[in-house]
Scaffold this active site. Structure first.
Site, PDB file in Angstrom:
ATOM      1  N   ASN A 125      -1.501   5.296   3.247  1.00  0.00           N
ATOM      2  CA  ASN A 125      -1.577   6.001   1.970  1.00  0.00           C
ATOM      3  C   ASN A 125      -2.786   6.934   1.985  1.00  0.00           C
ATOM      4  O   ASN A 125      -3.897   6.495   2.272  1.00  0.00           O
ATOM      5  CB  ASN A 125      -1.717   4.956   0.842  1.00  0.00           C
ATOM      6  N   SER A 172      -5.524   5.597  -0.725  1.00  0.00           N
ATOM      7  CA  SER A 172      -5.413   4.147  -0.828  1.00  0.00           C
ATOM      8  C   SER A 172      -6.626   3.549  -1.549  1.00  0.00           C
ATOM      9  O   SER A 172      -7.773   3.842  -1.202  1.00  0.00           O
ATOM     10  CB  SER A 172      -5.296   3.566   0.582  1.00  0.00           C
ATOM     11  N   SER A 173      -6.366   2.710  -2.546  1.00  0.00           N
ATOM     12  CA  SER A 173      -7.471   2.055  -3.267  1.00  0.00           C
ATOM     13  C   SER A 173      -8.044   0.984  -2.354  1.00  0.00           C
ATOM     14  O   SER A 173      -7.303   0.127  -1.875  1.00  0.00           O
ATOM     15  CB  SER A 173      -6.966   1.373  -4.531  1.00  0.00           C
ATOM     16  N   THR A 181      -1.444   2.495  -8.211  1.00  0.00           N
ATOM     17  CA  THR A 181      -2.499   3.232  -8.901  1.00  0.00           C
ATOM     18  C   THR A 181      -1.891   4.353  -9.734  1.00  0.00           C
ATOM     19  O   THR A 181      -2.308   4.605 -10.869  1.00  0.00           O
ATOM     20  CB  THR A 181      -3.496   3.789  -7.863  1.00  0.00           C
ATOM     21  N   GLY A 197      -1.842  -4.726  -2.450  1.00  0.00           N
ATOM     22  CA  GLY A 197      -0.662  -5.544  -2.166  1.00  0.00           C
ATOM     23  C   GLY A 197      -0.844  -6.370  -0.907  1.00  0.00           C
ATOM     24  O   GLY A 197      -1.835  -6.223  -0.176  1.00  0.00           O
ATOM     25  N   GLU A 215      -0.882  -7.734   2.706  1.00  0.00           N
ATOM     26  CA  GLU A 215      -1.139  -6.967   3.945  1.00  0.00           C
ATOM     27  C   GLU A 215      -0.916  -7.822   5.176  1.00  0.00           C
ATOM     28  O   GLU A 215      -1.291  -8.992   5.219  1.00  0.00           O
ATOM     29  CB  GLU A 215      -2.596  -6.471   3.967  1.00  0.00           C
ATOM     30  N   SER A 244       0.832  -1.203   0.000  1.00  0.00           N
ATOM     31  CA  SER A 244       0.000   0.000   0.000  1.00  0.00           C
ATOM     32  C   SER A 244       0.869   1.257   0.000  1.00  0.00           C
ATOM     33  O   SER A 244       1.791   1.384   0.806  1.00  0.00           O
ATOM     34  CB  SER A 244      -0.910  -0.013   1.222  1.00  0.00           C
ATOM     35  N   GLY A 245       0.596   2.155  -0.923  1.00  0.00           N
ATOM     36  CA  GLY A 245       1.349   3.405  -0.999  1.00  0.00           C
ATOM     37  C   GLY A 245       2.582   3.307  -1.875  1.00  0.00           C
ATOM     38  O   GLY A 245       3.333   4.284  -2.020  1.00  0.00           O
TER      39      GLY A 245
HETATM   40  P1  ATP Z   1      -2.748   1.342  -2.287  1.00  0.00           P
HETATM   41  O1  ATP Z   1      -2.476  -0.117  -2.324  1.00  0.00           O
HETATM   42  O2  ATP Z   1      -2.923   1.849  -0.892  1.00  0.00           O
HETATM   43  O3  ATP Z   1      -3.860   1.760  -3.191  1.00  0.00           O
HETATM   44  P2  ATP Z   1      -0.846   2.301  -4.243  1.00  0.00           P
HETATM   45  O4  ATP Z   1       0.266   1.342  -4.441  1.00  0.00           O
HETATM   46  O5  ATP Z   1      -1.914   2.320  -5.256  1.00  0.00           O
HETATM   47  O6  ATP Z   1      -1.417   2.104  -2.777  1.00  0.00           O
HETATM   48  P3  ATP Z   1      -0.525   5.051  -4.982  1.00  0.00           P
HETATM   49  O7  ATP Z   1      -1.807   5.606  -4.484  1.00  0.00           O
HETATM   50  O8  ATP Z   1      -0.380   4.795  -6.418  1.00  0.00           O
HETATM   51  O9  ATP Z   1      -0.175   3.753  -4.117  1.00  0.00           O
HETATM   52  O10 ATP Z   1       0.702   6.004  -4.554  1.00  0.00           O
HETATM   53  C1  ATP Z   1       0.753   6.632  -3.308  1.00  0.00           C
HETATM   54  C2  ATP Z   1       1.217   8.061  -3.479  1.00  0.00           C
HETATM   55  O11 ATP Z   1       2.592   8.060  -3.867  1.00  0.00           O
HETATM   56  C3  ATP Z   1       0.502   8.832  -4.575  1.00  0.00           C
HETATM   57  O12 ATP Z   1      -0.658   9.445  -4.099  1.00  0.00           O
HETATM   58  C4  ATP Z   1       1.542   9.855  -4.989  1.00  0.00           C
HETATM   59  O13 ATP Z   1       1.511  10.936  -4.111  1.00  0.00           O
HETATM   60  C5  ATP Z   1       2.849   9.135  -4.758  1.00  0.00           C
HETATM   61  N1  ATP Z   1       3.415   8.585  -5.997  1.00  0.00           N
HETATM   62  C6  ATP Z   1       3.365   7.310  -6.420  1.00  0.00           C
HETATM   63  N2  ATP Z   1       4.026   7.154  -7.570  1.00  0.00           N
HETATM   64  C7  ATP Z   1       4.505   8.370  -7.899  1.00  0.00           C
HETATM   65  C8  ATP Z   1       5.287   8.879  -8.995  1.00  0.00           C
HETATM   66  N3  ATP Z   1       5.711   8.085  -9.967  1.00  0.00           N
HETATM   67  N4  ATP Z   1       5.611  10.187  -8.986  1.00  0.00           N
HETATM   68  C9  ATP Z   1       5.203  10.992  -7.996  1.00  0.00           C
HETATM   69  N5  ATP Z   1       4.477  10.572  -6.943  1.00  0.00           N
HETATM   70  C10 ATP Z   1       4.136   9.285  -6.885  1.00  0.00           C
HETATM   71 MG    MG Z   2      -3.940   2.151  -5.168  1.00  0.00          MG
END
Ligand code: ATP
Ligand code: MG
Length: 725
Positions: free
Chosen positions: A190, A193-194, A139, A417, A419, A134-135
């Site tokens: 996050n 977070s999705s 996404t 991911g 957990e 997560s984070g």
């Molecule tokens: P979850 O499983 O909780 O949904 P996730 O893996 O989908 O988590 P994201 O929401 O995609 O995580 O990323 C978390 C944060 O990290 C984003 O909101 C953004 O602020 C930052 N981030 C991720 N990738 C990038 C990137 N390539 N450039 C800039 N910021 C990024």
């Molecule tokens: Mg996500």
């Protein structure tokens, strides 16, 4: 037919010689050079430590993408890096003769995938599996890929028609803010977070243009609507409404400024995700008009009022619980927002209807206060989950392409991911089960099948040990007995004290299974599953109930009485499926449990992935605080271990990444053989195989190696010649 070309595609000078290995010894004195290694297969020796050092060196120089053989490692920059995602850069990767020769990037994967689809060798559907905790940026990465395809695979439309018709690529992109508003939330790990898994299929026509898309979602965390962990929040949309509604809308939706809602914790925190206007605009582009939007927000405002409904303990068991004085107004407002009769609403929340006996006689039993609370929460979850599913179907119909208009697709998978929390329940079991399945798919695709194929072909190969997670999957889902089957059985038996019963059954029936452990320190009934990413202790309290996910039929019946146009759609009077409803009285119709439904959807997903060429992106979170320029070694290390990256690198480094069936190879390079008679296959060459064999090639194909060598030497010259044309 396999040819070793050291981690890259056919036809480049460097790939025919020895691999460019960066010997760690060379770097120990000059750490700075490590950042130049853009493929972890070049690190030598490949160990967790060296891989970690390389990633750290690259991170400190703002290099966020690194190849790891067949996977791409994406480090989260935790800061805006606009130049890394500009349309110009997209075009550069798209138009490069060999994008894999440019710096590693998510666009390389995007472009490679796009080219594979149209490849004349074997056009085949592609998928990109984005994983990470997560984070970590899953996404973000998926969105970035969608934007990439929206640019490179857009249909050539004139500027005028661009103005008139809403372009399909734009509609597909607009699905993101809408789905995130309703399906994402701020958690401890996050801010965005999705809370659901997502697979989007981007559909392409013969001309490689995106003509539509289809979204499939998995396991929305609907409990969040009625229950948020401390310091976490409800779904973004609730905050967006409360912050973004106009004065008039506030009046209509009964959301006065400063009103307190128990299901709206931490409203003072403002996030960039709280932008109501963006969501409304995107909904509009998807064809959800303003009256329908207002209807949705009115229902959601109703749910906030439902969260403020409180009951007092009843002194007389035969009497229903009384409403707390301060909650009377909430019930009235809720009834008016949801257009429900107030007495029916109150009765449904407080009185249980039981059908019993042969005649199915109807009895009414007042609920305890705790039962009233459960029914209240259940009502909210029911409405929210149906609303979310309906939104997904509306989005799908807006971005849907006629089946005749597309021939291939690129699938993007963004799932939660692995957990592991101090208290893990059914949600974590499902999420980790999904991750085990995906890991197995990865292992099967890149590690096991590859090595088995080398053995069949008689190629020289020293086997790399990898962690096979079959025994863990057997424990979770195997037949005839597994954790899932015991959990379902417990749901069927409906015994009191199901948490302890379940634990006992798991311990006795599954005793001795390699991935099962006991938590001797836990006072709560629990069991441990040793996942590929680490052991997780699951508490059995509440597991059976959550798996049943019961919906009292009275709740659905109540919502069917609503005069609200949206609720009429969400709760039609003749519903096609009633699978989730509690069987009333003694009629024990088979009920589909949460794990059964999840397992079925997971199997479907795996089947789709199986029929595609997969690509993997492993997102890594450099620190848990979400800070830029901070690389916490221990945290990255555990993520590298969890995804088995070192094993992947070993196999990719030594492996044969180009796999072309004999027939296609001969068809494609026949001309070269004629140009260079020296490269004739000789007496042992097989006759061209019939059909597009996808199975392991026949061993005698190995005899084609002299031919291959000659052709490979010819290719760079030909490529150069072609480039000058
Ligand atoms: P979850 O499983 O909780 O949904 P996730 O893996 O989908 O988590 P994201 O929401 O995609 O995580 O990323 C978390 C944060 O990290 C984003 O909101 C953004 O602020 C930052 N981030 C991720 N990738 C990038 C990137 N390539 N450039 C800039 N910021 C990024
Ligand atoms: Mg996500």
């Amino acid at each position: 037919m396999l040819q070793q070309v050291n981690g890259h595609s056919l036809g480049t000078d460097a790939q025919c010689g020895e691999p460019l290995r960066g010997d760690l010894q060379d770097f120990l004195g000059g750490e700075t050079l490590l950042y130049q290694l853009d493929d972890l297969t070049k690190v030598n020796p490949v160990t967790l430590e060296t891989v970690l050092r390389c990633l750290q060196a690259r991170y400190t120089t703002d290099t966020f993408y690194t190849n790891a053989g067949c996977t791409l490692v994406a480090l989260n920059p935790f800061k805006p890096v606009p130049q890394l995602y500009s349309p110009e850069l997209m075009r550069e990767y798209h138009t490069a003769p060999q994008p894999q020769k440019l710096k590693p990037h998510v666009f390389t994967v995007g472009e490679q995938t796009y080219r594979n689809v149209k490849s004349l060798i074997e056009p085949v559907n592609q998928s990109i599996v984005v994983s990470g905790e997560s984070g970590a940026g899953k996404t973000w990465t998926s969105r970035c890929l969608m934007k990439f395809y929206a640019v490179v695979a857009s249909s050539p439309t004139s500027w005028e028609s661009h103005q008139v018709a809403e372009r399909i690529e734009q509609r597909i992109l607009n699905s993101n803010p809408v789905m995130e508003a309703f399906g994402n939330a701020c958690t401890l790990r996050n801010n965005n977070s999705s809370r659901f898994g997502k697979f989007i299929q981007l559909q392409l026509n013969r001309a490689q243009q995106m003509t539509g898309a289809a979204v499939q979602t998995y396991l929305l965390e609907k409990t969040r609507v009625a229950c948020q962990a401390s310091s976490e929040r409800n779904f973004h949309i609730f905050y967006q409404i409360c912050k973004g509604a106009s004065a008039n809308e506030r009046l209509q939706w009964h959301l006065p400024e400063g009103a307190a809602f128990s299901w709206l914790p931490n409203p003072e925190r403002t996030l960039e995700e709280d932008c109501f206007e963006v969501t409304r605009e995107a909904m509009l582009h998807l064809g959800i008009d303003t009256p329908t939007q207002n209807n949705i927000f009115k229902v959601l405002a109703g749910l906030l009022h439902l969260g403020n409904v409180r009951f007092a303990d009843s002194e007389d068991e035969a009497q229903p619980c009384q409403l707390m004085d301060y909650a009377k107004c909430s019930v009235r407002t809720l009834a008016s927002l949801l257009q429900l009769p107030e007495d029916a609403l109150l009765e449904t929340l407080r009185i249980r209807t039981i059908r019993a006996g042969r005649q199915q006689q109807v009895f009414q039993k007042p609920c305890s206060r705790a039962e009233c609370d459960t029914r209240r929460d259940c009502l909210a979850k029911l409405v929210y989950a149906r609303l979310f599913d309906w939104l997904v179907s509306v989005i799908n119909s807006s971005i849907y392409a006629d089946p005749d208009s597309w021939t291939t697709f690129i699938g993007l998978l963004d799932v939660y991911g692995f957990e592991s929390f101090p208290d893990n329940s059914l949600e974590q079991l499902c999420i980790n089960y999904a991750n085990e399945k995906l890991q197995q798919h990865f292992v099967a695709h890149f590690l096991r099948v590859q090595q088995e194929e080398y053995a069949v072909e008689g190629l020289e190969w020293s086997f790399v040990n990898y962690q096979d997670n079959q025994s863990c999957l057997d424990l979770i889902e195997g037949s005839p007995i597994s954790i899932c089957s015991l959990l379902n059985e417990e749901c069927r038996l409906n015994r009191p004290n199901s948490a302890a019963q379940l634990q006992m059954r798991i311990e006795s029936v599954l005793a001795g299974r390699p991935c099962l452990g006991q938590n001797k320190l836990s006072r709560e009934p629990s069991f441990i599953v040793v996942h590929y990413a680490g052991p997780v202790c699951y508490h059995t309290a509440g597991l059976v109930e959550k798996n049943k996910d019961p919906v009292p039929p009275e709740l659905t019946g109540l919502l069917q009485q609503s005069q609200d146009p949206l609720l009429k759609v969400l709760f039609p009077t003749n519903p096609k499926e009633k699978s989730q409803e509690e069987p009333s009285g003694q009629s024990r119709a088979p009920v589909l449990t949460v794990v059964s439904r999840f397992k079925a959807s997971l199997e479907q997903l795996l089947q789709v992935l199986h029929d595609t060429t997969p690509h993997y992106i492993r997102c890594i979170k450099p620190n848990s605080q979400g800070q830029a320029q901070t690389f916490v070694r221990e945290e990255v290390l555990s993520q590298l271990e969890a995804c088995g990256l070192v094993e992947t690198i070993h196999i990719s480094a030594a492996g044969f990444p180009i796999r072309v069936s004999h027939r296609n190879f001969v068809e494609r390079y026949e001309l070269l053989r004629r140009l260079h008679p020296r490269a004739s296959p000789g007496p042992h060459s097989p006759s061209p195989a019939k059909g597009h064999s996808k199975g392991p090639p026949h061993a005698k194909e190995v005899t084609l190696q002299p031919l291959l060598r000659d052709i490979l030497h010819t290719l760079p010259a030909l490529t150069r010649a072609a480039a000058t044309l």
